[in-house]
Design an enzyme around this catalytic site. Structure first.
Site, PDB file in Angstrom:
ATOM      1  N   ASP A 211     -19.335 -15.896 -14.246  1.00 37.65           N
ATOM      2  CA  ASP A 211     -20.647 -15.805 -14.863  1.00 37.65           C
ATOM      3  C   ASP A 211     -21.582 -14.922 -14.054  1.00 37.65           C
ATOM      4  O   ASP A 211     -21.676 -15.053 -12.833  1.00 37.65           O
ATOM      5  CB  ASP A 211     -21.248 -17.214 -14.978  1.00 37.65           C
ATOM      6  N   GLU A 273     -18.411 -11.415 -16.544  1.00 38.45           N
ATOM      7  CA  GLU A 273     -19.542 -11.131 -17.422  1.00 38.45           C
ATOM      8  C   GLU A 273     -20.510 -10.241 -16.643  1.00 38.45           C
ATOM      9  O   GLU A 273     -20.925 -10.581 -15.542  1.00 38.45           O
ATOM     10  CB  GLU A 273     -20.252 -12.424 -17.824  1.00 38.45           C
TER      11      GLU A 273
END
Length: 539
Positions: A211, A273
């Site tokens: 993330d 990401e």
């Protein structure tokens, strides 16, 4: 649709993840087994047969770790345990075992940029300036006038700094104040995060989705960010170029340390990401060669308000099939973006558009992500302000579209009395008003449903070397037509899409050299109805 059941699977020697289809599960909204209105790990395990039936290669579980849930699991208070609302570590082990039995790999989130302010590391760090974890987070003195150390702004609004009385200092947070920034420059902090990764690898996970990795390190000099050029501004964050609070050149060195660990476990997969207006350089740096991550994805499609041939052409152009260049991943939907079908198609065209969109996704070079409910054609749900749970939407109301509208519960049954089969209790977010008609049980028995088309097209993709791992060449990207040629040593396919609601005609240079394999919408002799598409194989 043609029958692909008899087609052989691709036999080309390749890593399992190259060209894989990965199904994202948002645990809070997938299936609830204990009646509290919140999805849980046993609910996921109970529905893995559905996931496996799609023909995907892996699942990605959004966070289920111990958390106060202020950002719904991305504020982690214990990286190595399951939050009680989701179950237990035993429940997680059972989920992994069932997934592996069904032939599904398991990926989980790793959050390396910040923790919860309730994490024991932060509680110790904020106690004083001399404790063993005093520098595990980003602390800085106030300016002489008491204001924050610099001008950095938080993604969720306001300064990226919060005053802490015990330390008489500010701490940094790129997101909520309750998500303090980890000092990932420190080897000790990196070691701790690698220990977290090892904990989950030892429990059988097959890799990680990482993330907000470009937020994981900051400029230690705390240099002010320069102002951003004029453009849309709904948050204070939008007024700056984020040069110094993120995207630091030391990040790849940490990713190399992570890769060394992962390689000890064999055939693992990592995907990053990477957000921001121009993330390609970072995505390439994070996936360069064979010593860093396997793949990365940005927000090319997730935040686009329109799907156009030019958008697809430009996205694919960023990932040439060249030595040293990483392998891309693509998502049209996820938990952070409004449902694509609501962003990209007028209501009267959504059924035909959803089928074209699906065929486009399976035609892209790279890995593809399906977000739970995307196989059903779920629309964005309009959540009223008093029912919002998303902290970003609440803070920036009404200018930021709520992420809650894409996080509503999965409709398993067309039955309003049992909350669409999601929970026996009141769901944490409302069921979409039009979602009951799209429920799994209704679509499962309809051979022409989007659900069954998803199964069919994923099977077709897996049968094709060209689609799984071949190169890609865009040969047409007009206002309305996109044509992509995918090629492998023994196969070439042509994927043509009418990306408008009006009929068009488009022909390849030598039409008789192509045999139609798959169509969606109305296609006759290279004449395409609105949102129609074809995949043809060279003969």
């Amino acid at each position: 649709m043609n029958d692909v059941a008899r087609l052989p699977s691709v036999q080309t020697a390749r890593e399992w993840w190259r060209g894989a289809a990965i199904y994202q599960i948002y645990p809070r909204s997938f299936a609830d087994t204990n009646g509290d209105g919140i999805g849980d790990l046993p609910g996921i395990t109970a529905h893995l047969d559905h996931v496996a039936s799609l023909g995907v290669d892996a699942i990605w579980l959004s966070p289920f770790f111990t958390s106060p849930m202020l950002d719904f699991g991305y504020d982690v208070a214990d990286y190595c345990d399951v939050d009680p609302i989701f179950g237990t570590l035993d429940d997680f082990d059972a989920l992994v075992a069932r997934a592996h039995t069904l032939g599904l790999k398991v990926l989980i989130d790793q959050v390396y940029s910040h923790s919860s302010d309730r994490h024991p590391w932060f509680l110790e760090s904020r106690a004083d300036r001399t404790n063993p974890k005093a520098d595990w987070y980003v602390w800085a003195d106030a300016k002489p006038d008491g204001t924050p150390p610099n001008n950095w702004q938080s993604v969720f609004g306001g300064p990226a700094w919060t005053w802490s009385a015990p330390r008489r200092q500010y701490y940094m947070h790129n997101f909520l104040p309750e998500q303090p920034q980890l000092h990932m420059h420190l080897p000790a902090v990196q070691d701790a995060m690698l220990d977290v990764a090892k904990f989950w690898l030892d429990r059988g996970v097959d890799g990680f989705r990482i993330d907000a990795i470009n937020f994981s390190m900051h400029d230690p000099a705390l240099t002010d960010n320069p102002p951003a050029p004029a453009g849309p501004r709904t948050r204070s964050f939008d007024f700056q170029q984020h040069i110094h609070n993120q995207s630091q050149p030391q990040i790849p060195a940490f990713l190399e340390r992570l890769r060394v660990l992962l390689d000890k476990y064999g055939a693992t997969f990592t995907v990053a990401e990477v957000g921001g207006p121009s993330p390609e350089a970072e995505m390439h740096a994070f996936t360069q060669g064979d010593r860093r991550l396997n793949s990365a994805y940005g927000f090319n499609f997730l935040y686009a308000d329109k799907l156009t041939p030019a958008l697809v052409r430009d996205a694919l152009a960023q990932w040439p099939d060249a030595p040293g260049t990483g392998w891309p991943s693509w998502a049209f939907e996820n938990h952070d973006a409004p449902r694509a079908i609501s962003r990209w198609a007028a209501p009267q065209h959504r059924d035909t558009f959803a089928r074209m969109k699906l065929m486009l996704l399976i035609s892209l070079r790279g890995n593809i992500f399906l977000y739970n409910g995307e196989e059903l054609g779920l629309t964005q749900v309009d959540i009223p302000f008093d029912a919002l749970r998303d902290p970003e939407a609440i803070a920036n109301w009404p200018l930021t579209l709520s992420r809650d509208g894409a996080r509503t519960p999965m409709p398993w049954r067309q039955d309003a009395n049992d909350h669409a089969g999601f929970s026996s209790g009141t769901p944490w977010l409302p069921i979409g008003a039009d979602h009951l008609a799209l429920a799994v049980d209704r679509q499962d028995g309809d051979p022409e449903s989007l659900l069954n088309l998803t199964r069919h097209l994923l099977a077709f993709r897996r049968s094709s070397d060209a689609l799984m791992c071949g190169d890609a060449r865009v040969i047409e990207a007009s206002e309305t037509v996109l044509a992509i040629e995918r090629s492998a040593p023994d196969e070439t396919v042509l994927c043509v899409f009418n990306m408008s609601p009006e009929p068009v005609e488009w022909r390849p240079v030598q039409p008789d050299r192509w045999r139609t394999e798959e169509t969606v919408g109305h296609v006759t002799d290279w004449r395409f109805g609105g949102y129609a598409a074809v995949i043809a194989r060279r003969v």
